[in-house]
Design a protein around this motif. Sequence first.
Motif, PDB file in Angstrom:
ATOM      1  N   THR A   1      35.863   6.204  30.022  1.00  0.00           N
ATOM      2  CA  THR A   1      34.975   5.047  29.998  1.00  0.00           C
ATOM      3  C   THR A   1      34.782   4.611  28.560  1.00  0.00           C
ATOM      4  O   THR A   1      34.338   5.404  27.721  1.00  0.00           O
ATOM      5  CB  THR A   1      33.600   5.405  30.615  1.00  0.00           C
ATOM      6  N   LEU A   2      35.116   3.366  28.273  1.00  0.00           N
ATOM      7  CA  LEU A   2      34.946   2.823  26.929  1.00  0.00           C
ATOM      8  C   LEU A   2      33.456   2.726  26.619  1.00  0.00           C
ATOM      9  O   LEU A   2      32.660   2.304  27.446  1.00  0.00           O
ATOM     10  CB  LEU A   2      35.591   1.440  26.849  1.00  0.00           C
ATOM     11  N   LYS A   3      33.080   3.131  25.431  1.00  0.00           N
ATOM     12  CA  LYS A   3      31.679   3.170  25.025  1.00  0.00           C
ATOM     13  C   LYS A   3      31.447   2.186  23.872  1.00  0.00           C
ATOM     14  O   LYS A   3      32.392   1.707  23.267  1.00  0.00           O
ATOM     15  CB  LYS A   3      31.312   4.582  24.552  1.00  0.00           C
ATOM     16  N   PRO A   4      30.171   1.926  23.561  1.00  0.00           N
ATOM     17  CA  PRO A   4      29.885   1.067  22.395  1.00  0.00           C
ATOM     18  C   PRO A   4      30.501   1.671  21.131  1.00  0.00           C
ATOM     19  O   PRO A   4      30.708   2.863  21.044  1.00  0.00           O
ATOM     20  CB  PRO A   4      28.352   1.085  22.311  1.00  0.00           C
ATOM     21  N   ALA A   5      30.776   0.832  20.175  1.00  0.00           N
ATOM     22  CA  ALA A   5      31.340   1.241  18.881  1.00  0.00           C
ATOM     23  C   ALA A   5      32.724   1.852  19.029  1.00  0.00           C
ATOM     24  O   ALA A   5      33.133   2.693  18.232  1.00  0.00           O
ATOM     25  CB  ALA A   5      30.392   2.194  18.147  1.00  0.00           C
ATOM     26  N   ASP A   6      33.452   1.462  20.067  1.00  0.00           N
ATOM     27  CA  ASP A   6      34.842   1.891  20.299  1.00  0.00           C
ATOM     28  C   ASP A   6      35.031   3.388  20.507  1.00  0.00           C
ATOM     29  O   ASP A   6      36.129   3.912  20.348  1.00  0.00           O
ATOM     30  CB  ASP A   6      35.760   1.424  19.165  1.00  0.00           C
ATOM     31  N   GLU A   7      33.981   4.103  20.860  1.00  0.00           N
ATOM     32  CA  GLU A   7      34.105   5.528  21.173  1.00  0.00           C
ATOM     33  C   GLU A   7      34.993   5.699  22.406  1.00  0.00           C
ATOM     34  O   GLU A   7      34.908   4.916  23.346  1.00  0.00           O
ATOM     35  CB  GLU A   7      32.715   6.109  21.442  1.00  0.00           C
ATOM     36  N   ASP A   8      35.842   6.696  22.389  1.00  0.00           N
ATOM     37  CA  ASP A   8      36.745   7.042  23.500  1.00  0.00           C
ATOM     38  C   ASP A   8      37.836   6.008  23.770  1.00  0.00           C
ATOM     39  O   ASP A   8      38.402   5.979  24.859  1.00  0.00           O
ATOM     40  CB  ASP A   8      35.966   7.340  24.785  1.00  0.00           C
ATOM     41  N   THR A   9      38.179   5.170  22.803  1.00  0.00           N
ATOM     42  CA  THR A   9      39.223   4.165  23.035  1.00  0.00           C
ATOM     43  C   THR A   9      40.586   4.796  23.297  1.00  0.00           C
ATOM     44  O   THR A   9      41.390   4.218  24.029  1.00  0.00           O
ATOM     45  CB  THR A   9      39.350   3.172  21.856  1.00  0.00           C
ATOM     46  N   LEU A  10      40.861   5.964  22.738  1.00  0.00           N
ATOM     47  CA  LEU A  10      42.169   6.594  22.937  1.00  0.00           C
ATOM     48  C   LEU A  10      42.440   6.844  24.415  1.00  0.00           C
ATOM     49  O   LEU A  10      43.471   6.436  24.946  1.00  0.00           O
ATOM     50  CB  LEU A  10      42.283   7.899  22.148  1.00  0.00           C
ATOM     51  N   PHE A  11      41.505   7.507  25.109  1.00  0.00           N
ATOM     52  CA  PHE A  11      41.717   7.846  26.521  1.00  0.00           C
ATOM     53  C   PHE A  11      41.293   6.727  27.470  1.00  0.00           C
ATOM     54  O   PHE A  11      41.862   6.570  28.540  1.00  0.00           O
ATOM     55  CB  PHE A  11      40.984   9.147  26.880  1.00  0.00           C
ATOM     56  N   ALA A  12      40.286   5.931  27.092  1.00  0.00           N
ATOM     57  CA  ALA A  12      39.790   4.879  27.977  1.00  0.00           C
ATOM     58  C   ALA A  12      40.662   3.635  27.944  1.00  0.00           C
ATOM     59  O   ALA A  12      40.758   2.919  28.941  1.00  0.00           O
ATOM     60  CB  ALA A  12      38.360   4.502  27.599  1.00  0.00           C
ATOM     61  N   ASP A  13      41.330   3.396  26.824  1.00  0.00           N
ATOM     62  CA  ASP A  13      42.087   2.157  26.675  1.00  0.00           C
ATOM     63  C   ASP A  13      43.550   2.413  26.299  1.00  0.00           C
ATOM     64  O   ASP A  13      44.454   2.140  27.085  1.00  0.00           O
ATOM     65  CB  ASP A  13      41.399   1.287  25.611  1.00  0.00           C
ATOM     66  N   THR A  14      43.790   2.974  25.128  1.00  0.00           N
ATOM     67  CA  THR A  14      45.150   3.110  24.606  1.00  0.00           C
ATOM     68  C   THR A  14      46.075   3.887  25.538  1.00  0.00           C
ATOM     69  O   THR A  14      47.191   3.451  25.807  1.00  0.00           O
ATOM     70  CB  THR A  14      45.121   3.784  23.214  1.00  0.00           C
ATOM     71  N   LEU A  15      45.630   5.035  26.037  1.00  0.00           N
ATOM     72  CA  LEU A  15      46.477   5.883  26.887  1.00  0.00           C
ATOM     73  C   LEU A  15      46.320   5.596  28.377  1.00  0.00           C
ATOM     74  O   LEU A  15      47.049   6.157  29.194  1.00  0.00           O
ATOM     75  CB  LEU A  15      46.167   7.364  26.629  1.00  0.00           C
ATOM     76  N   ASN A  16      45.405   4.725  28.750  1.00  0.00           N
ATOM     77  CA  ASN A  16      45.093   4.456  30.150  1.00  0.00           C
ATOM     78  C   ASN A  16      46.054   3.403  30.710  1.00  0.00           C
ATOM     79  O   ASN A  16      45.752   2.210  30.730  1.00  0.00           O
ATOM     80  CB  ASN A  16      43.635   3.990  30.268  1.00  0.00           C
ATOM     81  N   SER A  17      47.239   3.867  31.158  1.00  0.00           N
ATOM     82  CA  SER A  17      48.262   2.947  31.668  1.00  0.00           C
ATOM     83  C   SER A  17      49.250   3.693  32.559  1.00  0.00           C
ATOM     84  O   SER A  17      49.249   4.921  32.611  1.00  0.00           O
ATOM     85  CB  SER A  17      49.018   2.305  30.498  1.00  0.00           C
ATOM     86  N   GLU A  18      50.095   2.946  33.226  1.00  0.00           N
ATOM     87  CA  GLU A  18      51.138   3.525  34.090  1.00  0.00           C
ATOM     88  C   GLU A  18      52.036   4.485  33.320  1.00  0.00           C
ATOM     89  O   GLU A  18      52.416   5.519  33.826  1.00  0.00           O
ATOM     90  CB  GLU A  18      52.025   2.419  34.684  1.00  0.00           C
ATOM     91  N   ARG A  19      52.412   4.106  32.101  1.00  0.00           N
ATOM     92  CA  ARG A  19      53.329   4.937  31.313  1.00  0.00           C
ATOM     93  C   ARG A  19      52.593   5.947  30.426  1.00  0.00           C
ATOM     94  O   ARG A  19      53.207   6.800  29.824  1.00  0.00           O
ATOM     95  CB  ARG A  19      54.232   4.042  30.455  1.00  0.00           C
ATOM     96  N   GLY A  20      51.276   5.837  30.357  1.00  0.00           N
ATOM     97  CA  GLY A  20      50.474   6.766  29.579  1.00  0.00           C
ATOM     98  C   GLY A  20      49.842   7.800  30.495  1.00  0.00           C
ATOM     99  O   GLY A  20      50.544   8.555  31.173  1.00  0.00           O
ATOM    100  N   ILE A  21      48.520   7.828  30.518  1.00  0.00           N
ATOM    101  CA  ILE A  21      47.793   8.705  31.435  1.00  0.00           C
ATOM    102  C   ILE A  21      47.295   7.822  32.567  1.00  0.00           C
ATOM    103  O   ILE A  21      46.293   7.111  32.434  1.00  0.00           O
ATOM    104  CB  ILE A  21      46.632   9.431  30.722  1.00  0.00           C
ATOM    105  N   LEU A  22      48.033   7.838  33.666  1.00  0.00           N
ATOM    106  CA  LEU A  22      47.737   6.978  34.806  1.00  0.00           C
ATOM    107  C   LEU A  22      46.410   7.339  35.450  1.00  0.00           C
ATOM    108  O   LEU A  22      45.579   6.483  35.727  1.00  0.00           O
ATOM    109  CB  LEU A  22      48.867   7.060  35.839  1.00  0.00           C
TER     110      LEU A  22
END
Length: 182
Positions: free
Chosen positions: A33-54
């Motif tokens: 879950t993306l949090k304020p101030a971009d906390e957890d962007t790696l797992f919530a956004d960047t890696l959260n995809s079909e080819r990443g961590i589905l």
Amino acid sequence: MDSLDHAHFAAIPWCARHLQGDRVIARPPSCRTLKPADEDTLFADTLNSERGILRMLQVYEEPLSPTERVNEVKAFVTLGSGLNGYPSVCHGGLVMAILDEVISDLVPINQRRGTAPGGAHMTAYLNTNFIKPVPTPATVLTRAWFTKIEGRKYFMQGTMEDEDGVVLARADALFVQLKSSL
């Protein structure tokens, strides 16, 4: 609970066995879950995809007593081929990042229960042994547990396993409760 994540892992027979029981809590880990101030962007956004961590699902057993600590957490992770460092093999840095994330989840789970002091904590060290290549695409099980707690120091271990329970990577970690928030 994210029903898509739960349904995904419930449809995989070896994962479904871990999701059964009256005291089993299963939900997406907070890092998804993306949090304020971009906390957890790696797992919530960047890696959260079909080819990443589905998909990713955190699982633990609710202790019998409300004052008892949760000593172990599991996380199912479905890895895509976009995480490769070598053909059909997950990059070692991402294996470490997943272990770091799952191991660290033990602290906030217990903070929510009131069995660990509140406040931020950070990785002091994460010593990782790569035992076998982590395949992609694949679903793996990551486990984490406390080995010792000394004041603000949380000593923990974790493993990443395949569907047969074969350990692919193992980590020893120390997380430290910060004296003040960042």
